[in-house]
Motif scaffolding. Structure first.
Motif, PDB file in Angstrom:
ATOM      1  N   LEU A   1      -2.078   7.743  -7.931  1.00 15.08           N
ATOM      2  CA  LEU A   1      -0.919   7.191  -7.239  1.00 15.08           C
ATOM      3  C   LEU A   1      -0.779   5.745  -7.683  1.00 15.08           C
ATOM      4  N   LEU A   2       0.347   5.407  -8.307  1.00 16.33           N
ATOM      5  CA  LEU A   2       0.535   4.051  -8.816  1.00 16.33           C
ATOM      6  C   LEU A   2       1.700   3.372  -8.109  1.00 16.33           C
ATOM      7  N   GLY A   3       1.471   2.168  -7.632  1.00 18.94           N
ATOM      8  CA  GLY A   3       2.515   1.399  -6.967  1.00 18.94           C
ATOM      9  C   GLY A   3       2.657   1.792  -5.511  1.00 18.94           C
ATOM     10  N   LYS A   4       3.727   1.313  -4.901  1.00 23.35           N
ATOM     11  CA  LYS A   4       4.001   1.606  -3.496  1.00 23.35           C
ATOM     12  C   LYS A   4       4.782   2.917  -3.437  1.00 23.35           C
ATOM     13  N   VAL A   5       4.085   3.999  -3.196  1.00 27.12           N
ATOM     14  CA  VAL A   5       4.723   5.315  -3.096  1.00 27.12           C
ATOM     15  C   VAL A   5       4.510   5.884  -1.705  1.00 27.12           C
ATOM     16  N   ASN A   6       5.480   6.646  -1.247  1.00 28.76           N
ATOM     17  CA  ASN A   6       5.389   7.336   0.038  1.00 28.76           C
ATOM     18  C   ASN A   6       5.274   8.829  -0.234  1.00 28.76           C
ATOM     19  N   ILE A   7       4.241   9.436   0.330  1.00 33.08           N
ATOM     20  CA  ILE A   7       4.031  10.876   0.203  1.00 33.08           C
ATOM     21  C   ILE A   7       4.446  11.495   1.523  1.00 33.08           C
ATOM     22  N   GLY A   8       5.518  12.280   1.510  1.00 39.85           N
ATOM     23  CA  GLY A   8       6.091  12.847   2.722  1.00 39.85           C
ATOM     24  C   GLY A   8       5.216  13.907   3.365  1.00 39.85           C
ATOM     25  N   GLU A   9       5.532  14.201   4.610  1.00 37.32           N
ATOM     26  CA  GLU A   9       4.766  15.171   5.388  1.00 37.32           C
ATOM     27  C   GLU A   9       4.868  16.561   4.762  1.00 37.32           C
ATOM     28  N   GLY A  10       3.729  17.218   4.617  1.00 37.52           N
ATOM     29  CA  GLY A  10       3.673  18.567   4.074  1.00 37.52           C
ATOM     30  C   GLY A  10       3.817  18.657   2.564  1.00 37.52           C
ATOM     31  N   ALA A  11       3.770  17.528   1.871  1.00 37.92           N
ATOM     32  CA  ALA A  11       3.925  17.529   0.413  1.00 37.92           C
ATOM     33  C   ALA A  11       2.670  18.065  -0.275  1.00 37.92           C
ATOM     34  N   ILE A  12       2.867  18.618  -1.462  1.00 40.60           N
ATOM     35  CA  ILE A  12       1.772  19.124  -2.283  1.00 40.60           C
ATOM     36  C   ILE A  12       1.874  18.458  -3.654  1.00 40.60           C
ATOM     37  N   ILE A  13       0.768  17.862  -4.101  1.00 38.91           N
ATOM     38  CA  ILE A  13       0.731  17.214  -5.409  1.00 38.91           C
ATOM     39  C   ILE A  13      -0.305  17.939  -6.252  1.00 38.91           C
TER      40      ILE A  13
ATOM     41  N   ALA B   1       0.821  -1.208   0.000  1.00 35.07           N
ATOM     42  CA  ALA B   1       0.000   0.000   0.000  1.00 35.07           C
ATOM     43  C   ALA B   1       0.859   1.264   0.000  1.00 35.07           C
ATOM     44  N   SER B   2       0.311   2.324  -0.546  1.00 33.52           N
ATOM     45  CA  SER B   2       0.962   3.628  -0.494  1.00 33.52           C
ATOM     46  C   SER B   2       0.824   4.208   0.907  1.00 33.52           C
ATOM     47  N   VAL B   3       1.785   5.058   1.283  1.00 34.71           N
ATOM     48  CA  VAL B   3       1.772   5.703   2.592  1.00 34.71           C
ATOM     49  C   VAL B   3       1.628   7.203   2.373  1.00 34.71           C
ATOM     50  N   ILE B   4       0.601   7.787   2.987  1.00 36.38           N
ATOM     51  CA  ILE B   4       0.361   9.222   2.883  1.00 36.38           C
ATOM     52  C   ILE B   4       0.496   9.810   4.279  1.00 36.38           C
TER      53      ILE B   4
END
Length: 69
Positions: free
Chosen positions: A30-42, A15-18
């Motif tokens: 979001l595709l695959g196992k991705v990590n979205i870091g704290e305070g990130a903007i997409i 699973a991805s981590v947000i």
């Protein structure tokens, strides 16, 4: 904050981590196992294929770094 129409896909049952304080724009994929870091903007309509570091702003298909704090 996660806006509407987000697609989260996985590979191999990982699973991805947000993290917290993240802003994910409308129609992001979001595709695959991705990590979205704290305070990130997409940005809107972005396709995320790899990890996003803490406090980074990314956008595009595939994503590119727009701003790093």
């Amino acid at each position: 904050m996660i806006l509407h129409n987000i697609t989260i896909g996985t590979k191999n049952r990982f699973a991805s981590v947000i993290c917290s304080n993240v802003l994910i724009g409308t129609s992001v994929v979001l595709l695959g196992k991705v990590n979205i870091g704290e305070g990130a903007i997409i940005g809107v309509n972005s396709v995320v294929l790899h990890d996003v570091n803490d406090n980074d702003a990314v956008a595009g298909n595939p994503i590119r770094l727009v701003k790093s704090k």
